[in-house]
Write an enzyme that holds these catalytic residues in place. Structure first.
Site, PDB file in Angstrom:
ATOM      1  N   LYS A 164       3.195  16.538   2.359  1.00  0.00           N
ATOM      2  CA  LYS A 164       4.524  15.583   2.242  1.00  0.00           C
ATOM      3  C   LYS A 164       5.924  15.559   2.470  1.00  0.00           C
ATOM      4  CE  LYS A 164       3.141  11.152   0.220  1.00  0.00           C
ATOM      5  NZ  LYS A 164       2.644  10.933  -0.879  1.00  0.00           N
TER       6      LYS A 164
HETATM    7  C1  E4P Z   1       1.443   7.262  -1.341  1.00  0.00           C
HETATM    8  O1  E4P Z   1       1.699   8.259  -0.403  1.00  0.00           O
HETATM    9  C2  E4P Z   1       3.110   6.963  -2.485  1.00  0.00           C
HETATM   10  O2  E4P Z   1       3.346   8.523  -2.987  1.00  0.00           O
HETATM   11  C3  E4P Z   1       2.255   6.155  -2.718  1.00  0.00           C
HETATM   12  O3  E4P Z   1       1.582   5.481  -3.134  1.00  0.00           O
HETATM   13  C4  E4P Z   1       3.878   5.160  -3.745  1.00  0.00           C
HETATM   14  O4  E4P Z   1       3.275   4.249  -4.635  1.00  0.00           O
HETATM   15  P1  E4P Z   1       4.103   4.094  -6.338  1.00  0.00           P
HETATM   16  O5  E4P Z   1       5.067   3.231  -5.609  1.00  0.00           O
HETATM   17  O6  E4P Z   1       3.018   2.713  -6.626  1.00  0.00           O
HETATM   18  O7  E4P Z   1       3.897   5.229  -6.639  1.00  0.00           O
END
Ligand code: E4P
Length: 214
Positions: A83
């Site tokens: 990521k």
């Molecule tokens: C997933 O890849 C993201 O990091 C996650 O959905 C972020 O979610 P949030 O906005 O609730 O922190």
């Protein structure tokens, strides 16, 4: 649309993977902090629970360091996806990792032009954040509109990059991901549990169980 679990809490992943409908897992530094274990330990455990793409986020900020960090995680298991945050250094890192055949998930995407940058660099996945965008703009459809724009753009220009609907807060976001044609929705534990529920299902079950006793 595939369903990923958006959590690093091992007990949650154990439970939802036992349902047999989870195709992958996404983590981020906040989720790792909440899990109480290190990213490396989380990776070691998660790969044994879910046989699908597992996103692990880099902490480094410059492209070369991101690539070195990415190599460490991707050596840990074949299912690891790196990521990468949506920055210029991130875009450079995606390009380098794509050349090394390491899969990437570009995160913190809030506009179609960011998604274009990521896809052009060769990202395997992009993660548009629905909930955070709706929070910022105080709407309930900005995330949906963003997903649609990215979906249409990828179709028009024939990009192979897959869309992971992320930052999902509720069932409406899940429905909007389906409507927009997201390839994947990464869904937190709480929302995954809500997805099986409906008051008429509970009521109907009660009636059928009573009837079955007679
Ligand atoms: C997933 O890849 C993201 O990091 C996650 O959905 C972020 O979610 P949030 O906005 O609730 O922190």
């Amino acid at each position: 649309m595939k369903i990923f679990a958006d959590t690093a809490i091992i007990s949650e992943i154990e439970e939802v993977s036992s349902w047999g409908i989870i195709s992958g897992v996404t983590t981020n530094p906040s989720l790792i902090a909440k899990s109480g274990i290190s990213l490396e330990d989380a990776i070691r455990k998660i790969v044994n629970l879910v046989d699908g793409p597992i996103s692990a986020e880099v902490a480094e900020a410059d492209a070369e360091s991101m690539v070195e960090e990415a190599k460490l995680y991707s050596r840990m298991h074949k299912n690891i996806v790196i990521k990468i945050p949506m920055t210029i250094e991130g875009v450079k890192a995606v390009k380098l990792l794509t050349a090394l055949k390491i899969k990437t998930n570009v995160t913190l995407v809030f506009t179609a032009s960011q998604a274009l940058m990521a896809a052009t660099a060769g990202a395997t996945y992009v993660s548009p954040f629905m909930g955070r965008l709706d929070d910022l703009l105080q709407t309930n459809d900005a995330g949906y509109i963003l997903l649609k724009e990215i979906k249409d753009m990828f179709k028009t220009y024939n990009f192979k990059t897959q869309i992971i609907a992320a930052s999902i807060r509720n069932l409406e976001h899940v429905n909007q991901s389906l409507k927009a044609g997201a390839d994947i929705a990464t869904i937190p534990y709480k929302v995954l549990k809500e997805m099986v529920k409906h008051e008429l299902t509970d009521k109907g079950l009660e009636i059928f169980r009573e009837a079955a006793k007679k």
